[in-house]
Enzyme design. Structure first.
Site, short mmCIF file in Angstrom:
data_model
loop_
_atom_site.label_atom_id
_atom_site.label_comp_id
_atom_site.label_asym_id
_atom_site.label_seq_id
_atom_site.Cartn_x
_atom_site.Cartn_y
_atom_site.Cartn_z
N ARG A 179 61.73 17.95 48.91
CA ARG A 179 61.02 16.91 48.17
C ARG A 179 60.91 17.25 46.68
O ARG A 179 59.89 17.02 46.04
CB ARG A 179 59.62 16.68 48.77
CG ARG A 179 59.64 16.22 50.22
CD ARG A 179 60.33 14.87 50.38
NE ARG A 179 60.39 14.48 51.79
CZ ARG A 179 61.42 14.69 52.60
NH1 ARG A 179 62.50 15.30 52.13
NH2 ARG A 179 61.38 14.31 53.85
N SER A 229 54.62 9.08 54.05
CA SER A 229 53.96 10.35 54.31
C SER A 229 53.16 10.78 53.09
O SER A 229 53.70 10.89 51.99
CB SER A 229 54.99 11.43 54.66
OG SER A 229 55.69 11.10 55.83
N GLU A 299 52.51 14.55 48.78
CA GLU A 299 53.87 14.10 48.53
C GLU A 299 53.87 12.86 47.65
O GLU A 299 54.81 12.64 46.86
CB GLU A 299 54.58 13.80 49.85
CG GLU A 299 56.03 13.39 49.73
CD GLU A 299 56.72 13.29 51.05
OE1 GLU A 299 57.36 12.24 51.31
OE2 GLU A 299 56.63 14.23 51.86
#
Length: 304
Positions: A179, A229, A299
């Site tokens: 990520r 998420s 995130e």
């Protein structure tokens, strides 16, 4: 006249063809459906327009916010004194080589995946259900089902404000990790990317995309506004499982709720505010740390 107003008038005079909206609500451009208005939002249709506009803004010490499909954002409810460049019109797709596709930063991933499928090119199936843009996916090295953007990116065209030039980088130069990409730190703007895929049969590619779509529908709250998420996966364990084990599935403050379908998601069940979501995030993080000794890392990007 303040600096931003002066800069907007200059852009309107010198770059009149670029579509724009003033006092545009961010809630209309985020999947959470949360966010106050920004001073101006521009919709350039070419890389050269982004460069010209960015240079004019920087001349006035204004750094624009680059917006894709807004699927990984939580934006505060108050008006924001900022200028947004929306990449939605950078949506070209080209079959440039036997195994390569070139596409603009604003292309929606699901559309790009279908384009690749029709060409008999495999590798984008995992991205078919990711609701963001290609630029956003590269920015955060988006992934699903054990695949990530770093697996298929060949090279990317970007703009550097400091160097005042457009340049291209190869896969390794993206500094991809979980990520993460270099674009999170250096302020460079993703303009377009070339992806390298593999030959396959269109029907087999579609069957795989359909199967992954069923898995998503069965496990994720796709019928409610969210930003996907909320937290990155920790080294040990899975966020959804830990949140559920901690008894937080369905926990709500105001209109924000830990999804009853997937505890790794926070959903807007109706009328959720920025504060509602932030309080739920804080409670989840505090609870998980107390019970598991794990500090969750967000995130989603938070703009306030």
């Amino acid at each position: 006249m303040d600096v931003i107003t002066a800069a907007l008038k200059e852009i309107e005079h010198d770059l009149p063809k670029i579509a724009h909206k003033y006092n545009e609500p961010m809630k209309d451009h985020t999947s959470f459906r949360i966010g106050g208005s920004v001073r101006a939002m521009y919709f350039p249709s070419a890389a050269s327009e982004i460069v010209d506009m960015h240079q004019m803004l920087k001349k006035n010490d204004i750094t624009p916010f680059i917006l894709g499909n807004g699927t990984n954002l939580l934006v505060c409810d108050e008006p924001l004194d900022m200028v947004v460049i929306n990449t939605a019109k950078l949506d070209y797709m080209k079959h440039v080589d036997e195994l390569e596709i070139s596409a603009g930063a604003g292309v929606i991933l699901s559309k790009l995946a279908v384009y690749a499928q029709n060409l008999g090119l495999s590798g984008l199936e995992f991205a078919h259900g990711i609701p963001g843009t290609l630029g956003g996916a590269i920015y955060m090295n988006a992934g699903a089902y054990d695949r990530q953007m770093q697996d298929i990116v060949q090279c990317t065209d970007a703009f550097s404000a400091s160097a005042k030039c457009i340049f291209d980088i190869t896969n390794s130069e993206h500094e991809f990790s979980y990520r993460h990409s270099r674009f999170m730190e250096n302020g460079e703007i993703i303009l377009g990317t070339t992806l390298k895929l593999k030959h396959s049969v269109p029907e087999l590619i579609k069957a795989k995309m359909d199967a992954l779509s069923v898995r998503r529908r069965d496990s994720q709250p796709l019928d409610m506004p969210s930003a996907g998420s909320v937290f990155k996966r920790p080294k040990d364990g899975y966020v959804g499982a830990m949140v559920e084990q901690a008894g937080l599935k369905g926990f709500a403050i105001g209109g924000a709720q830990v999804s009853e379908k997937h505890a790794g998601f926070i959903v807007n069940r109706g009328g959720a505010t920025f504060s509602d979501v932030m309080q739920v995030i804080a409670h989840v993080k505090e609870t998980i740390f107390k019970q598991f000794g794990i500090e969750l890392e967000q995130e989603i990007r938070i703009i306030q």
